[in-house]
Scaffold this motif. Structure first.
Motif, PDB file in Angstrom:
ATOM      1  N   ALA A 109       0.828  -1.233   0.540  1.00  0.00           N
ATOM      2  CA  ALA A 109      -0.196  -0.058   0.369  1.00  0.00           C
ATOM      3  C   ALA A 109       0.887   1.370  -0.283  1.00  0.00           C
ATOM      4  O   ALA A 109       0.728   2.252  -0.962  1.00  0.00           O
ATOM      5  N   GLU A 110       1.695   1.576   0.822  1.00  0.00           N
ATOM      6  CA  GLU A 110       2.602   1.841   0.973  1.00  0.00           C
ATOM      7  C   GLU A 110       3.243   2.467  -0.885  1.00  0.00           C
ATOM      8  O   GLU A 110       4.372   3.124  -0.981  1.00  0.00           O
ATOM      9  N   PHE A 111       3.792   1.457  -1.351  1.00  0.00           N
ATOM     10  CA  PHE A 111       4.828   1.820  -2.082  1.00  0.00           C
ATOM     11  C   PHE A 111       3.187   2.214  -3.184  1.00  0.00           C
ATOM     12  O   PHE A 111       3.686   2.754  -4.562  1.00  0.00           O
ATOM     13  N   LEU A 112       2.487   1.975  -3.253  1.00  0.00           N
ATOM     14  CA  LEU A 112       0.828   2.275  -4.448  1.00  0.00           C
ATOM     15  C   LEU A 112       1.253   3.821  -4.506  1.00  0.00           C
ATOM     16  O   LEU A 112       0.864   4.418  -5.221  1.00  0.00           O
ATOM     17  N   MET A 113       1.082   4.253  -3.455  1.00  0.00           N
ATOM     18  CA  MET A 113       0.735   5.870  -3.080  1.00  0.00           C
ATOM     19  C   MET A 113       2.057   6.344  -3.252  1.00  0.00           C
ATOM     20  O   MET A 113       2.566   7.888  -2.480  1.00  0.00           O
TER      21      MET A 113
END
Length: 75
Positions: A43-47
């Motif tokens: 999720a952090e990567f996608l954001m």
């Protein structure tokens, strides 16, 4: 000792995101904790808040290390 380290990770994760499950599963089962951390990091990567390792070595490539946020998590 592994269980106490997993508890520390679960406590950190619980201070960062809302965990709506029995955290004992994450503490008792290293595969469950690994999965939860991978979802969080994904999720952090996608954001766009994940940072890459300083250098991507053959070890990192073979181990499949994931990028993670660097203190400013958004999840």
């Amino acid at each position: 000792e592994h269980r106490s380290r997993r508890r520390e990770l679960v406590n950190w994760l619980g201070n960062t995101v809302i965990i709506e499950t029995d955290v004992d599963v994450l503490i008792d089962n290293h595969d469950a904790l690994d999965s939860a951390l991978c979802v969080f990091a994904g999720a952090e990567f996608l954001m766009g808040s994940a940072v890459s390792p300083a250098s991507i070595t053959d070890e990192i490539k073979s181990e499949g290390w994931i990028w993670a946020c660097d203190g400013e998590c958004h999840t």
